[in-house]
Scaffold this active site. Structure first.
Site, PDB file in Angstrom:
ATOM      1  N   VAL A 156       0.863  -1.184   0.000  1.00 32.08           N
ATOM      2  CA  VAL A 156       0.000   0.000   0.000  1.00 32.08           C
ATOM      3  C   VAL A 156       0.897   1.231   0.000  1.00 32.08           C
ATOM      4  CG1 VAL A 156      -1.613   1.319   1.431  1.00 32.08           C
ATOM      5  CG2 VAL A 156      -1.863  -1.165   1.234  1.00 32.08           C
ATOM      6  N   LYS A 157       0.520   2.236  -0.779  1.00 34.23           N
ATOM      7  CA  LYS A 157       1.336   3.461  -0.823  1.00 34.23           C
ATOM      8  C   LYS A 157       0.880   4.387   0.299  1.00 34.23           C
ATOM      9  CE  LYS A 157       3.178   6.092  -4.407  1.00 34.23           C
ATOM     10  NZ  LYS A 157       4.620   5.922  -4.209  1.00 34.23           N
ATOM     11  N   ALA A 158       1.142   3.950   1.529  1.00 32.07           N
ATOM     12  CA  ALA A 158       0.759   4.743   2.701  1.00 32.07           C
ATOM     13  C   ALA A 158       1.893   5.712   3.027  1.00 32.07           C
ATOM     14  CB  ALA A 158       0.498   3.823   3.895  1.00 32.07           C
TER      15      ALA A 158
END
Ligand code: PMP
Length: 315
Positions: A156-158
């Site tokens: 996830v591109k958190a």
């Protein structure tokens, strides 16, 4: 870059002057880094006087996936976000390549476990090509490990995930490298702080599998398809050992920001003969031709910015 910036940002549903795209210090986005984002690129095609956003749909879908996994309390309107991306590029009148950032940030006054309210924002900035694109760079394995999926979902591109990459960049720079390579918790090669990694050995391209603690990169997917379908190269997605990098004929990074960047040494050992690899070069020119629309391949990967506006205006 000096403190010059584009005129407009897109913030909470509308275009605003750049300076007005601000979020409160008490928001979970600031306190805990609670946000997910996408980095995209727009490629300028001079002959057509057109800007093409690369794989816009896939970026929007990954943002939606991030929002789901991080349990934000919103179902994103992808059509509206698509318009936001195009609008922010158009409003600033860019006529050269841009890097676009689309964010879903937790606003309000919530604590660590807050799920909303979600604020969407989008910016676009020019980004000139790096020297490393043509010359390649020296990469080195850093001591920081990529967190395992059981600790943080790195696919996830958190925003918060990027503290891991940030430390890796600092260590790599302190050691004199142009870029760092992170191993995962099993000690296998994962990726760079903001990009995926490929090596070429005996004509076969090899890249760590998507269960190696990497981001499911959209460029990685494009590269795999171009290698297999257009360049006739076998691609293996599998575990990669650090010392395999020393045996490789070619190594390169890929990603939205890094595009296809050659690596000419790893841990100060030359990759192959230490020059940019031939397959890396071929792939690089194919990648740019497709992204800019100079090749007819994969039209579905390109969303025109200015033509879309005229088409909509004519409706
Ligand atoms: N890995 C990481 C950790 C990244 O931040 C990025 C940039 N998004 C990539 C790989 C490349 O992904 P993409 O090709 O989708 O930009």
């Amino acid at each position: 870059m000096a403190d010059t910036h584009p005129r407009f940002a897109w913030f909470d549903g509308r275009l605003v002057p750049w300076e007005e795209a601000r979020i409160h210090v008490y928001s979970p986005a600031v306190k805990y880094g609670t946000g997910v984002f996408e980095g995209l690129r727009g490629y300028w095609n001079e002959a057509e006087r057109e800007m093409y956003v690369f794989r816009l749909r896939e970026h929007l879908e990954r943002l939606a996936f991030g929002i789901k996994v991080m349990r934000f309390d919103v179902i994103p309107d992808l059509a509206a976000l698509e318009r936001a991306v195009l609008e922010v590029v158009r409003a600033n009148g860019f006529r050269e390549g841009v890097h676009i950032r689309l964010s879903a940030l937790l606003d309000g006054t919530g604590e660590m476990h807050a799920v909303g309210p979600v604020l969407f924002a989008c910016t676009a900035n020019t980004r000139p090509p790096t020297r490393a694109l043509s010359e390649g760079l020296a990469a080195g394995v850093v001591s920081w490990r990529r967190p395992e999926d059981a600790a943080m979902p790195m696919r996830v591109k958190a925003n918060a995930n990027y503290q891991n990459g940030r430390l890796a960049v600092h260590e790599a720079k302190a050691n004199g490298y142009g870029a760092g390579i992170l191993l995962n918790s099993a000690g296998k090669v994962a990726e760079g702080p903001g990009m995926c990694l490929f090596m070429v050995r005996g004509g076969v391209a090899v890249t760590p599998s998507i269960t190696s603690g990497i981001l499911e990169s959209i460029t990685r997917d494009a590269v795999i398809r171009l290698l297999r379908e257009e360049l006739g190269v076998t691609v293996e997605e599998r575990e990669v050992d650090r010392s395999e990098l020393y045996a490789a004929d070619e190594v390169f990074f890929c990603g939205t920001a890094w595009e296809v960047t050659p690596v000419t040494s790893v841990d100060r050992l030359p990759v192959g003969d230490g020059a940019v690899g031939a397959l890396t070069r071929r792939l690089q020119s194919l990648y740019f031709a497709v992204a800019k629309g100079e090749s007819a391949l994969h039209p579905e990967w390109r969303t025109p910015v200015y033509a879309t506006a005229s088409a909509r205006a004519a409706e």
